[in-house]
Design an enzyme around this catalytic site. Structure first.
Site, mmCIF file in Angstrom:
data_model
loop_
_atom_site.group_PDB
_atom_site.id
_atom_site.type_symbol
_atom_site.label_atom_id
_atom_site.label_comp_id
_atom_site.label_asym_id
_atom_site.label_seq_id
_atom_site.Cartn_x
_atom_site.Cartn_y
_atom_site.Cartn_z
ATOM 1 N N GLU A 144 0.430 5.875 -5.583
ATOM 2 C CA GLU A 144 1.042 6.848 -4.664
ATOM 3 C C GLU A 144 0.577 8.266 -4.999
ATOM 4 O OE1 GLU A 144 2.597 5.978 -2.085
ATOM 5 O OE2 GLU A 144 3.666 4.111 -2.436
ATOM 6 N N ASP A 289 -2.592 -4.619 1.286
ATOM 7 C CA ASP A 289 -3.127 -3.969 2.492
ATOM 8 C C ASP A 289 -4.308 -3.025 2.262
ATOM 9 O OD1 ASP A 289 -1.327 -2.400 1.126
ATOM 10 O OD2 ASP A 289 -0.133 -1.804 2.841
ATOM 11 N N GLU A 383 10.925 -3.767 8.787
ATOM 12 C CA GLU A 383 10.094 -3.936 7.585
ATOM 13 C C GLU A 383 9.530 -5.345 7.460
ATOM 14 O OE1 GLU A 383 8.713 -1.364 6.536
ATOM 15 O OE2 GLU A 383 9.378 -1.131 4.478
ATOM 16 N N GLU A 401 1.765 2.820 10.388
ATOM 17 C CA GLU A 401 0.681 1.850 10.590
ATOM 18 C C GLU A 401 0.464 1.440 12.046
ATOM 19 O OE1 GLU A 401 2.793 1.777 8.127
ATOM 20 O OE2 GLU A 401 1.568 1.777 6.302
ATOM 21 N N THR A 487 -6.133 6.063 3.273
ATOM 22 C CA THR A 487 -4.964 5.259 3.656
ATOM 23 C C THR A 487 -3.742 6.140 3.916
ATOM 24 O OG1 THR A 487 -3.737 3.267 3.127
ATOM 25 C CG2 THR A 487 -4.074 4.825 1.315
HETATM 26 C C1 DMJ Z 1 1.559 5.260 3.176
HETATM 27 O O1 DMJ Z 1 1.831 5.930 2.001
HETATM 28 C C2 DMJ Z 1 0.167 4.708 3.185
HETATM 29 O O2 DMJ Z 1 -0.237 4.459 4.480
HETATM 30 C C3 DMJ Z 1 0.057 3.457 2.365
HETATM 31 O O3 DMJ Z 1 -1.200 2.881 2.427
HETATM 32 C C4 DMJ Z 1 1.077 2.447 2.783
HETATM 33 N N1 DMJ Z 1 2.392 2.988 2.804
HETATM 34 C C5 DMJ Z 1 2.627 4.264 3.425
HETATM 35 C C6 DMJ Z 1 2.986 4.190 4.886
HETATM 36 O O4 DMJ Z 1 3.713 3.122 5.270
#
Ligand code: DMJ
Length: 801
Positions: A144, A289, A383, A401, A487
């Site tokens: 993160e 993912d 979720e 997403e 991401t």
């Molecule tokens: C974000 O921090 C990023 O997209 C990550 O890859 C997945 N989780 C969150 C959004 O849902």
């Protein structure tokens, strides 16, 4: 027939399979109904209004955060105040996102630029430079922190420089954000000191892995370890400090080795030390993912075919085993025909977007449509939801997403259906998530109850993608097609691939590069970023004449002593010129298309050069990661330190992370240290002994040093004038036994000469530390940072803010 074939499954698998088949039929029906209904086109006026509404949404959330929460990491939209780590009641592991480093603002910086709000961007950058610091005794998630903070800082740095150039503003900016991201990168690096190279999930920002709470750290998720490379490669290429990229590539390589060799699938949780899988479920959602996303995007950003090949292998496996019509259901990596879950999670909604980028549009359209059904049924995508679209877990933290995939599908197809989908998503947020102080997550989509939570990705991704969806690309301040979205939707320019490292001396003349690149087919102009990289390999393959059937000499096989190889290289249009001292055997290669025997051989020559460049890079990078340091203090209070470079050995223990050995330097007597014992054996105990190269093997000197109780051994070169600055560092070889337990490093004559000059100047014995060079740098950087902070406390705040 159907019942017969199902009867060979175990009862519960059969149930799931029946369910899946039934649902595939159901979804297929829903899809066909949807697609036969004409999509209502959206007028330009309405689209522009929605873009402005997205902008208002941004400011509603942004101001709520800035006015009520900043400098906290997040806004708590119901209590309308900031969420601070260690102050606000803990939410457990979830709080590992927070590092008390103003995460929402950092995560949001580049969205301000996309909105064209340069004034606020400049103000926000100043705030970040003034207020954000990382020297906190806090354990954070490596993943993160990387995607939100490192990525946010890097993207903002890139855009700040872009604005300096193109908008004639921010001239005061001198790369402060890049320095901050480098510092943060260094604070994450201790997590990578594992036997596999796969990083720990969490690290203490101040103490690295020394925090007692991290002693038992073992497990991480595949996405956590595999979502580092884009940011770390950009960090290395922008700072010229290769260690970040080295570590991230190594983590990716280690992960790749863990795939199941039969199915090509990956699990979701693994042990960073043993590399054993802890959870063997394999899907595309939670836990894995963005690993897939980073494989593909690493290829796009860095132009490294290896990542495309890996992505393709996994992609085929996912489409073979995980994909069930429009659904994506976890299987077991080692038994891929067995479904391991009968529900899907909302994180997998990014998958259609990735499919669009990789060129597989049809399944992307189908899965997106399935997700849209789920959204329409439950207002938001919960979720987790079952194969019959029932709620498995009702929370919805306003994730991006689905909107992200909608954006990419619209860009790829131009189908107004996706604008309508986006409109619905936007209106839903306005109606069900907007509160007076920002946007609140939904605790349960069944009740619509809110949660006191607004994640930083709401601003950095959810609203950003909405704004992009309703904007015409030509109205944006930057050409988004020249960037890769990380991401976390941070923007990294494709031109990063061309940022070499200044330390790599192996380069063609630019003139040759340009000419050759224009004349090759596939044209590197198309294949590698400058404009937009074409994601479909086949697109390029089909458009070029076929390569010769004859085997091409690869850079890896090339031997300079082989006459046939030299001739082949010459025919490919490559000339070799010796540079520097001939005894060092350094040559520079030049490639010219015009010197090649034929067009085809010219092409092969270009490929050879590119391979050679990669090899040279990898060698330098690996050497750098292994580089050791012999460091000493330049003053009595040991405030300032200098490090001299040294090479490692294959037979002694590696000093990992911030480990070091410290002791006074003592010259062995006799200096070559090849006898049974030393004349100064007594004195050598606990010292950092120095022995000169020659007369006996490195390892026998090491054994003698160990026998007399030395803490470490430095072997100094016996060739006058040799130096790590002018020749490659090497690792000393042993004899296959691993009985040497003290660190042993090698110093060339020039570096050792500097050390002995200091020893001579000092009256007292010289105390040195033997450690990894990268750790030395990290240590110095952290020290400089602390000093800056102390200095900053005494300074007045910036009046312009
Ligand atoms: C974000 O921090 C990023 O997209 C990550 O890859 C997945 N989780 C969150 C959004 O849902």
């Amino acid at each position: 027939m159907l019942t017969d074939s199902i009867s060979s499954f175990a009862p519960c698998q059969r149930l799931v399979l029946t369910f899946v088949l039934a649902m595939c039929i159901l979804v297929a029906c829903v899809l066909s109904t949807e697609t036969t209904m004409p999509t209502q086109n959206m007028s330009n006026k309405e689209r522009a209004e929605l873009r402005e509404e997205a902008r208002e949404m941004f400011y509603h959330a942004y101001h709520a955060y800035m006015e009520n929460a900043y400098p906290a990491d997040e806004l708590m939209p119901l209590s309308c105040k900031g969420r601070y780590r260690g102050v606000t009641p803990s939410r457990g592991d979830m709080d590992d996102i927070l590092g008390n480093f103003s995460m929402t603002l950092v995560d949001t910086l580049d969205t301000l630029v996309l909105l064209g709000d340069f004034t606020e961007f400049e103000h926000a950058v100043k705030l970040v430079i003034r207020d954000v610091q990382f020297d906190s005794d806090i354990i954070v998630s490596v993943f993160e922190t990387n995607i939100r903070m490192v990525g946010g800082l890097l993207s903002a740095h890139i855009l700040a420089e872009y604005l300096q150039k193109h908008a004639d503003t921010m001239h005061w900016y001198k790369g402060e954000l890049l320095e901050m991201s480098r510092e943060l990168g260094y604070r994450l690096l201790p997590a990578f000191n594992t036997s596999t190279g796969i990083p720990h999930a969490r690290v203490n920002l101040r103490l690295g892995m020394k925090d007692p709470q991290l002693k038992k750290s073992r497990e991480t998720c595949t996405a956590c370890a595999g979502t580092i490379l884009l940011e770390f490669a950009a960090l290395s290429r922008l700072t010229g400090d290769p260690i970040f990229e080295v570590r991230a590539h190594a983590a990716m390589d280690a992960l790749w080795k863990l795939r199941h060799r039969g199915s090509d699938l990956m699990g979701t949780v693994l042990n960073v030390h043993s590399g054993d899988w802890v959870r063997r479920d394999s899907g595309v959602g939670a836990g894995i993912d963005s690993y897939y996303e980073y494989l593909f995007k690493s290829y796009v950003l860095l132009g490294d075919d290896k990542y495309l090949a890996r992505f393709n292998r996994h992609y085929n496996a996912v489409m073979k085993y995980v994909s069930e019509g429009p659904m994506l259901l976890d299987v077991l990596m080692h038994r891929p025909h067995a479904k391991s879950k009968n529900f899907m999670d909302s994180l997998l909604a990014f998958w259609p977007g990735l499919q669009v980028l990789s060129g597989d549009l049809k399944p992307a359209v189908q899965t997106h449509e399935m997700l849209y059904q789920v959204m329409q049924m439950h207002t938001f995508i919960p979720e987790a939801f079952t194969v019959d679209f029932q709620i498995h877990w009702g929370q919805h933290p306003l994730r991006p997403e689905f909107i992200e995939s909608t954006y990419f599908l619209y860009r790829a197809t131009g189908d107004h259906h996706y604008l309508q989908v986006g409109k619905r998503a936007l209106k839903t947020l306005q109606q069900h998530a907007k509160v007076s102080c920002g946007y609140a997550a939904v605790n349960d989509v069944r009740t619509g109850k809110h949660e006191d939570r607004m994640d930083s990705f709401v601003l950095s991704e959810t609203i950003k993608y909405l704004f992009l969806l309703f904007s015409d690309p030509q109205d944006l301040i930057i050409n988004v097609d020249e960037f890769v979205f990380t991401t976390e939707a941070h923007l990294l320019p494709l031109s990063i691939a061309q940022l070499g490292n200044a330390t790599f001396s192996f380069r063609q003349s630019d003139e040759h590069n340009v000419l050759d690149f224009m004349r090759t087919c596939p044209s590197s102009n198309k294949l590698f970023p400058e404009k937009v990289r074409k994601p479909l390999r086949n697109f390029i393959t089909g458009s070029c004449p076929r390569a010769t059937a004859g085997k091409r000499l690869s850079a890896l096989d090339f031997q300079a002593s082989n006459a046939d190889h030299l001739r082949a290289v010459y025919d490919m249009g490559i000339t070799m010129v010796s540079v520097g001292d001939r005894s060092q055997g350094k040559v520079r290669l030049f490639h010219s298309f015009y010197n090649a025997k034929s067009h085809e051989e010219g092409e092969m020559g270009l490929q050879f050069m590119q391979e050679m460049l990669e090899l040279t890079k990898m060698q330098s990078i690996n050497q750098l990661a292994q580089l050791q340091a012999v460091a000493y203090a330049t003053d009595e209070k040991a405030q300032d330190w200098i490090a001299l470079m040294a090479g490692p050995s294959h037979f002694s223990p590696e000093l990992i992370g911030d480990q070091f050995v410290q002791g006074d330097v003592l010259l062995a007597n006799p200096l070559r240290a090849c006898d049974e014992s030393l004349e100064n054996a007594e004195e050598a105990r606990g010292k950092v002994l120095v022995a000169e190269r020659g007369d006996c093997t490195f390892v026998s000197k090491a054994r003698l040093a160990q026998k007399v109780g030395a803490a470490a051994l430095i072997v100094c070169d016996n060739v006058p004038g040799s130096s790590g600055e002018t020749q490659p560092m090497f690792a000393m070889s042993g004899d296959g036994k691993d009985d040497v337990l003290i660190p042993v490093v090698f110093m060339y004559s020039v570096e050792f000469g500097k050390l002995s000059a200091v020893m001579e100047r000092r009256k007292l014995p010289l105390r040195v530390r033997v450690m990894q060079m990268v750790e030395f740098k990290r240590w110095q950087l952290a020290k400089a940072q602390r000093q800056n902070q102390t200095a900053a406390v005494t300074q007045k705040p910036d009046k312009e803010l």
